[in-house]
Design a protein around this motif. Structure first.
Motif, PDB file in Angstrom:
ATOM      1  N   PRO A 273       0.776  -1.241   0.000  1.00 47.33           N
ATOM      2  CA  PRO A 273       0.000   0.000   0.000  1.00 47.33           C
ATOM      3  C   PRO A 273       0.804   1.286   0.000  1.00 47.33           C
ATOM      4  O   PRO A 273       0.258   2.344  -0.312  1.00 47.33           O
ATOM      5  CB  PRO A 273      -0.826  -0.112   1.288  1.00 47.33           C
ATOM      6  N   TRP A 274       2.083   1.226   0.332  1.00 47.46           N
ATOM      7  CA  TRP A 274       2.861   2.455   0.479  1.00 47.46           C
ATOM      8  C   TRP A 274       3.725   2.729  -0.745  1.00 47.46           C
ATOM      9  O   TRP A 274       4.412   1.835  -1.244  1.00 47.46           O
ATOM     10  CB  TRP A 274       3.731   2.383   1.730  1.00 47.46           C
ATOM     11  N   LEU A 275       3.696   3.958  -1.210  1.00 43.27           N
ATOM     12  CA  LEU A 275       4.535   4.402  -2.324  1.00 43.27           C
ATOM     13  C   LEU A 275       5.855   4.889  -1.728  1.00 43.27           C
ATOM     14  O   LEU A 275       5.909   5.946  -1.104  1.00 43.27           O
ATOM     15  CB  LEU A 275       3.837   5.515  -3.096  1.00 43.27           C
ATOM     16  N   VAL A 276       6.891   4.080  -1.892  1.00 44.79           N
ATOM     17  CA  VAL A 276       8.223   4.458  -1.423  1.00 44.79           C
ATOM     18  C   VAL A 276       8.847   5.314  -2.517  1.00 44.79           C
ATOM     19  O   VAL A 276       9.054   4.860  -3.641  1.00 44.79           O
ATOM     20  CB  VAL A 276       9.078   3.211  -1.125  1.00 44.79           C
ATOM     21  N   THR A 277       9.118   6.570  -2.199  1.00 46.73           N
ATOM     22  CA  THR A 277       9.491   7.527  -3.235  1.00 46.73           C
ATOM     23  C   THR A 277      10.883   7.262  -3.803  1.00 46.73           C
ATOM     24  O   THR A 277      11.755   6.677  -3.146  1.00 46.73           O
ATOM     25  CB  THR A 277       9.454   8.962  -2.688  1.00 46.73           C
ATOM     26  N   ALA A 278      11.059   7.729  -5.032  1.00 51.97           N
ATOM     27  CA  ALA A 278      12.383   7.645  -5.654  1.00 51.97           C
ATOM     28  C   ALA A 278      13.410   8.386  -4.811  1.00 51.97           C
ATOM     29  O   ALA A 278      14.577   7.974  -4.726  1.00 51.97           O
ATOM     30  CB  ALA A 278      12.315   8.236  -7.059  1.00 51.97           C
ATOM     31  N   GLU A 279      12.985   9.474  -4.146  1.00 50.10           N
ATOM     32  CA  GLU A 279      13.903  10.245  -3.312  1.00 50.10           C
ATOM     33  C   GLU A 279      14.360   9.438  -2.106  1.00 50.10           C
ATOM     34  O   GLU A 279      15.539   9.479  -1.730  1.00 50.10           O
ATOM     35  CB  GLU A 279      13.227  11.541  -2.850  1.00 50.10           C
ATOM     36  N   ALA A 280      13.454   8.694  -1.483  1.00 51.17           N
ATOM     37  CA  ALA A 280      13.828   7.893  -0.315  1.00 51.17           C
ATOM     38  C   ALA A 280      14.825   6.807  -0.671  1.00 51.17           C
ATOM     39  O   ALA A 280      15.630   6.387   0.166  1.00 51.17           O
ATOM     40  CB  ALA A 280      12.579   7.270   0.300  1.00 51.17           C
ATOM     41  N   LEU A 281      14.780   6.353  -1.923  1.00 51.91           N
ATOM     42  CA  LEU A 281      15.638   5.247  -2.343  1.00 51.91           C
ATOM     43  C   LEU A 281      16.986   5.708  -2.899  1.00 51.91           C
ATOM     44  O   LEU A 281      17.775   4.876  -3.355  1.00 51.91           O
ATOM     45  CB  LEU A 281      14.913   4.397  -3.386  1.00 51.91           C
ATOM     46  N   ALA A 282      17.267   7.004  -2.833  1.00 47.56           N
ATOM     47  CA  ALA A 282      18.537   7.507  -3.368  1.00 47.56           C
ATOM     48  C   ALA A 282      19.755   6.787  -2.788  1.00 47.56           C
ATOM     49  O   ALA A 282      20.712   6.493  -3.522  1.00 47.56           O
ATOM     50  CB  ALA A 282      18.636   9.018  -3.137  1.00 47.56           C
ATOM     51  N   PRO A 283      19.785   6.443  -1.479  1.00 39.99           N
ATOM     52  CA  PRO A 283      20.970   5.754  -0.964  1.00 39.99           C
ATOM     53  C   PRO A 283      21.153   4.351  -1.531  1.00 39.99           C
ATOM     54  O   PRO A 283      22.248   3.775  -1.415  1.00 39.99           O
ATOM     55  CB  PRO A 283      20.703   5.685   0.547  1.00 39.99           C
ATOM     56  N   PHE A 284      20.109   3.795  -2.116  1.00 36.61           N
ATOM     57  CA  PHE A 284      20.159   2.405  -2.559  1.00 36.61           C
ATOM     58  C   PHE A 284      20.213   2.291  -4.077  1.00 36.61           C
ATOM     59  O   PHE A 284      19.946   1.235  -4.647  1.00 36.61           O
ATOM     60  CB  PHE A 284      18.960   1.652  -1.968  1.00 36.61           C
ATOM     61  N   ARG A 285      20.579   3.399  -4.720  1.00 34.13           N
ATOM     62  CA  ARG A 285      20.877   3.366  -6.154  1.00 34.13           C
ATOM     63  C   ARG A 285      22.191   2.615  -6.365  1.00 34.13           C
ATOM     64  O   ARG A 285      23.084   2.648  -5.513  1.00 34.13           O
ATOM     65  CB  ARG A 285      21.010   4.786  -6.703  1.00 34.13           C
ATOM     66  N   SER A 286      22.304   1.980  -7.502  1.00 32.06           N
ATOM     67  CA  SER A 286      23.549   1.276  -7.791  1.00 32.06           C
ATOM     68  C   SER A 286      23.782   1.262  -9.289  1.00 32.06           C
ATOM     69  O   SER A 286      22.882   1.580 -10.080  1.00 32.06           O
ATOM     70  CB  SER A 286      23.497  -0.160  -7.256  1.00 32.06           C
ATOM     71  N   ALA A 287      24.984   0.907  -9.661  1.00 31.42           N
ATOM     72  CA  ALA A 287      25.285   0.730 -11.082  1.00 31.42           C
ATOM     73  C   ALA A 287      24.526  -0.485 -11.607  1.00 31.42           C
ATOM     74  O   ALA A 287      24.340  -1.473 -10.888  1.00 31.42           O
ATOM     75  CB  ALA A 287      26.779   0.554 -11.283  1.00 31.42           C
ATOM     76  N   GLN A 288      24.093  -0.404 -12.840  1.00 26.78           N
ATOM     77  CA  GLN A 288      23.484  -1.562 -13.471  1.00 26.78           C
ATOM     78  C   GLN A 288      24.569  -2.630 -13.671  1.00 26.78           C
ATOM     79  O   GLN A 288      25.642  -2.343 -14.204  1.00 26.78           O
ATOM     80  CB  GLN A 288      22.883  -1.176 -14.823  1.00 26.78           C
ATOM     81  N   PRO A 289      24.349  -3.851 -13.200  1.00 25.85           N
ATOM     82  CA  PRO A 289      25.377  -4.890 -13.362  1.00 25.85           C
ATOM     83  C   PRO A 289      25.807  -5.030 -14.820  1.00 25.85           C
ATOM     84  O   PRO A 289      24.983  -4.945 -15.740  1.00 25.85           O
ATOM     85  CB  PRO A 289      24.662  -6.148 -12.862  1.00 25.85           C
ATOM     86  N   ALA A 290      27.086  -5.211 -15.009  1.00 24.29           N
ATOM     87  CA  ALA A 290      27.616  -5.339 -16.368  1.00 24.29           C
ATOM     88  C   ALA A 290      27.006  -6.546 -17.065  1.00 24.29           C
ATOM     89  O   ALA A 290      26.815  -7.602 -16.461  1.00 24.29           O
ATOM     90  CB  ALA A 290      29.137  -5.474 -16.318  1.00 24.29           C
ATOM     91  N   ARG A 291      26.711  -6.382 -18.322  1.00 26.45           N
ATOM     92  CA  ARG A 291      26.169  -7.499 -19.098  1.00 26.45           C
ATOM     93  C   ARG A 291      27.274  -8.524 -19.368  1.00 26.45           C
ATOM     94  O   ARG A 291      28.444  -8.165 -19.548  1.00 26.45           O
ATOM     95  CB  ARG A 291      25.602  -6.994 -20.420  1.00 26.45           C
TER      96      ARG A 291
END
Length: 439
Positions: A273-291
């Motif tokens: 039910p909760w919309l976790v915002t893109a802003e809240a998730l900024a610390p958990f951004r990561s590089a896309q794993p190499a193909r």
């Protein structure tokens, strides 16, 4: 793309004491949702610990001004679609202001805390609703391990179709049957034809399954026929949730040729039910794993260096199962699988850019499913279809039961958390559904 700021400070605590150390909703999260207090009407709120901040009351008390007030007013109604439509700048201003109002050492603590009986509701006493009016729902197939595992069941020598590594595969789902977490998921009826039977029959699905997915909420949209450039695609994502794309595997196996899923998928989709915002998730951004070596580079309309460097998410996912027998015996749900969003082959921004590349107009409140997110080992698979190899190797549960697929009374629970050294962990809340007998 969302950046780190003072709202992510690991030392930040709240005067709402249940938020401090909360597994899902510390002050560093502040997700939005639609709640209904006892005797009241649905309205927008913010999860903080075990409580919900009432945005309608906060606006009426004059706690916001400028862009933060614009966003708070947009978020205070019976759906979050107006909030999803506002720009990221107003959304970020609201997040910053909410953090200031709820901070333990905030300058206005005494004033705001004095309104606590008006502003805060115990979450356990409230009903949660869908966060938005969902105009359209698209389910992608971006979990490459799931696609490979399922493909191997039917095409051992060639599990992935030739287009998989070139194009984000997806299909349009049914928005009308998306439901908020909790309650019953009624086993669907449909046509089934296993290889052991000469003719198809109609009846309850025998092979009901869950699919562990990330839900992606669309914010500001685009005009019809106007593509969204990959460099701007992330700005069209307002936030995320958990998504269970329930699947009737036996119905799907008969009906999906040649056009893909239909009744096997459209009977019920559950979201947290909760919309976790893109802003809240900024610390958990990561590089896309190499193909892997030999995989094609994404085409130019899907390629952005910034997205490749920070467009993926590092979110831990867990699947738990509680059987009817467990419930009667008072046993806790058992973890049967889980994965990480880094296993997705395509980033959320690539999904947005591809969806709009042909001119499709996205709108605030549209919902994407990521596709089933599986790892490479049995305990990291995101569906029973994979865990049991199509039902041929039943899953043994600790109390002595086994499962090929879901049985009536089974309850499936998804959980997710962002965890990273130097930052406070945040969660999504649960996505639950209990299987009820077919009608």
């Amino acid at each position: 793309m969302s950046a780190l700021d003072q709202t992510h400070d690991r030392t930040l605590t709240s005067w709402v004491t249940s938020a401090n150390g909360h597994a899902d909703f510390p002050i560093q999260n502040l997700p939005f949702g639609i709640f209904q207090p006892h005797g009241g009407s649905p309205r927008g709120g913010v999860a903080i610990g075990d409580e919900i901040l009432d945005l309608r009351e906060a606006v009426s008390l004059g706690l916001f001004e400028g862009p933060a007030r614009e966003a708070a007013e947009a978020a205070s109604g019976a759906t979050l679609n107006p909030l999803m439509a506002v720009g990221a700048a107003a959304r970020r201003a609201l997040r910053l202001r909410l953090s200031e109002l709820l901070a333990e050492h905030g300058a206005e603590r005494a004033k705001v805390e004095g309104y606590a009986t008006i502003l805060l509701h115990q979450a356990a006493d409230c009903t949660l609703h869908l966060p938005a009016r969902i105009g359209d729902y698209t389910d992608f197939y971006a979990g490459i391990n799931h696609a490979t595992n399922v493909g191997r069941l039917f095409r051992p020598d060639n599990p992935l179709m030739p287009n998989y590594k070139y194009v984000p595969i997806g299909y349009h789902g049914r928005a009308s049957s998306v439901r908020v977490s909790g309650g019953d998921v009624v086993r669907p009826n449909g046509q089934r034809k296993p290889a052991s039977e000469e003719f198809p029959s109609f009846g309850p699905s025998r092979n009901l399954d869950y699919e562990l997915e990330l839900g992606i909420w669309i914010g500001p949209g685009n005009a019809l026929s106007q593509p969204i450039p990959i460099a701007q695609a992330a700005e069209h994502i307002v936030g995320y949730c958990l998504l269970n794309d329930w699947s009737a595997r036996d119905i799907q196996g008969w009906e999906y040729q040649p056009l893909g899923p239909f009744l096997a998928k459209n009977f019920h989709t559950s979201i947290s039910p909760w919309l976790v915002t893109a802003e809240a998730l900024a610390p958990f951004r990561s590089a896309q794993p190499a193909r892997p070596e030999g995989d094609p580079r994404p085409m130019d309309y899907l390629w952005s260096e910034a997205d490749q460097q920070a467009g993926a998410l590092d979110i831990r996912l867990d699947v738990l199962l509680e059987t009817a027998t467990d419930r009667v015996a008072g046993r806790r749900p058992v973890r049967i699988g889980g994965s990480n969003t880094r296993e997705l082959y395509w980033t959320p921004a690539q999904m947005v850019a591809h969806h709009a590349s042909g001119g499709c107009n996205l709108a605030p409140g549209d919902l994407f499913g990521s596709g089933t997110i599986s790892g490479t080992t049995t305990d990291s698979f995101g569906s029973l279809l994979e865990i049991t190899e199509g039902g041929r190797k039943p899953l043994a549960l600790p109390a002595g039961e086994t499962r090929r697929f879901l049985e009536d009374g089974d309850e499936v629970i998804f959980r997710a958390h962002g965890v990273r050294d130097g930052f406070v962990s945040i969660g999504f809340g649960e996505c639950r559904g209990r299987i009820a007998p077919a009608i």
